[in-house]
Design an enzyme around this catalytic site. Sequence first.
Site, short mmCIF file in Angstrom:
data_model
loop_
_atom_site.label_atom_id
_atom_site.label_comp_id
_atom_site.label_asym_id
_atom_site.label_seq_id
_atom_site.Cartn_x
_atom_site.Cartn_y
_atom_site.Cartn_z
N ASP A 448 143.55 51.64 55.41
CA ASP A 448 144.75 51.45 56.21
C ASP A 448 145.86 52.40 55.77
O ASP A 448 145.84 52.94 54.66
CB ASP A 448 145.22 49.99 56.10
CG ASP A 448 145.88 49.49 57.37
OD1 ASP A 448 146.29 50.32 58.20
OD2 ASP A 448 146.01 48.26 57.53
N ASP A 516 145.98 46.95 66.71
CA ASP A 516 146.18 45.59 66.22
C ASP A 516 146.24 44.58 67.35
O ASP A 516 146.15 43.37 67.13
CB ASP A 516 147.49 45.50 65.40
CG ASP A 516 147.37 46.12 64.03
OD1 ASP A 516 146.23 46.34 63.57
OD2 ASP A 516 148.41 46.40 63.40
#
Length: 695
Positions: A448, A516
């Site tokens: 990430d 997301d």
Amino acid sequence: MAEISFDADRRGWVLSGESSTYALRLDEDDVPTHVFWGPKLTAAEVRELDTETRPWWDGFNDPDEGIGELAADGGTRYWTPALQVRFGDGTRALEWRYQDHEITGPHLEIRFADRHYPLRVSLHYRLRGDVVERWTELSADTDVEVVRADSATWALPVSDDYRLSHVTGRWAAETQLRRVSAPHGETVFASRRGITGHHANPWVMVDDGTATERHGEVYGVALAWSGSWRLTTTRASTGRLTVSGGFGQDGVTHRVGPGRPLRTPVMAGLYTRGGFGAASRAWHAYVREHVLPHPGELRPVLYNSWEATGFDVTEAGQRALAERAAALGVELFVMDDGWFGARTGDHAGLGDWHVNRERFPDGLKPLVATVHGLGMRFGIWVEPEMVNPDSDLYRAHPDRVLHHPHRRRSELRNQLVLNFARADVAAWAHEWLDRLVGEHGVDFLKWDMNRPFSEAGWPGDDDPDRLWTEHTDAVYALMDRLRADHPGLRIEACAGGGGRLDLGVLARADQVWTSDNTDTLDRLRIQHGFGQLYPARAMSAWVTDNPSFVTARSAPLRFRFHVAMAGVLGVGGDIVHWSDEDLAFAREMIALYRDIRPVVQLGALYRLRPPADDGVTALQYVHEDRVVVFAYRQAAHFNDPARPLRLDGLDPAHRYLDPDSGRTHSGAVLLAHGLPLGLPTGDFSSAVIRLQRKI
């Protein structure tokens, strides 16, 4: 078969792809000049093209402007520059002098030097089928400031009109497709954030305004770079359009000198004549075969624990999720954030990459052994490039983050960015990542990167601007080294969702976390834009719980699975609390996906009906003798009658069996008339239809 030839009489090169041709030459002043890009021509036919330099007709408009292969600043060249340099005495203009060239299989290198200053420029071309990869290398014997160094300038044929296709977005709304008429002048698509960015993506497609999904000429270019980038389209009143692109941004310079060469990232170009659908299929084939690390490998069905647990991670809780996931048929279990340091929220612990012993008293090995014993691979979330100010790492090394000495250090998500261009930071990251993967048998990293750069300074360094490119280079090198040392390791790229998506990271990552946002209606549009350039084989898509945490919208479990199954299927819900009925349905869907996975991940994509505000959207994958159709009714209005769905990419001479209904269909009828979908009535109805070509 790809071939590169040299015409010594005309000082030109012809790059012949499978169904397209790219040609360039040297003009009278040794300037590398564009000749042709388009449908297949032989070298003899290219010789017929008019390539004479035309004289100026007034003092303001050069009729040959816009045809430079790498438009260099200087003299009377006023086109958007792809190369700008500043020599030690302040001179800016570059004057080309041809040195020589070398053709090695599908690779062409043309070498130049400046006529006075000790600067050398090499233009590189490499054929991958019909894709032309281009990049530039600079070297010098004395220090030269490089203000701009794009990878390539792409000159398109003169046209009455031009239309640009590209994607825009933001967090949780990435890759939204836009098609607009190209404005006159310069149009810039860019990221100044140090990462690819959610708001744009480094590719653009160009057509004359008449191309459709199935018909028309389409030109596309894409940059393989995960840091700051810039693409500039320039449209002139003379009727020409060019696209120039590369790494960097305004105000950030490079230095070239002894022992400090500069190589730009690859910029790939593709011409197709079968509309946007053919362009996408050609890009997908290129990415699968020449970019992704394991081109023929199928991506596993994964489970990710984030939405189930957040930061409330315990060994017992992860075991329970793993056991339930394995029973569903999941093949890869990924533990997300919250397993290390003082990481009980997003405010602390980032950078302290040691196992939290309160949560895992015996370390991670017992959990990893459990996951492996359940027949799944084990994955884990990491964010190597970030640090919380509330961490042992930052307290010990506050100088390791990007910062200026007399400026506030801006925090986003309570994070600062580590300077990976520093050798000590890169070595630190490799040490703990290598240990994490090697000592625990980690099979998969979710990598990430949750915030862009700010205060991007490097106090004390004599060339602080180099961090903008060397940070990305260091991330690439670290991924490459980990993969080389741990051949079984696979990586998913993530940056707050789809903020790091490009051909550069896809050469190191096996897939990308698309967004997301897992809301199904939003995902149809996000995935539609993603698939314009990138293949389903790289597109992670999860089934999560109702309602969506982004939109608060709920959708049936069937619809959620069917949307996610159009990419790399994952599950991200709190499955410990799913009902028996939902668990049974999930097992059925995962088994179905594992059956159709080769078709989805390796097949050719046909967009049959694009996402709209309501109604039915549909897409189709074809691989060898199998076909998979996904159809989704988003909303039903006015009791509109169902109509058959016309398929694409089939053999009209064959029949196709639907193993679920037992019916067979003529390929010709499916192409000309269509397939009855039989969608249930009402909103959020969907179907996955399998067809098998009968031999």
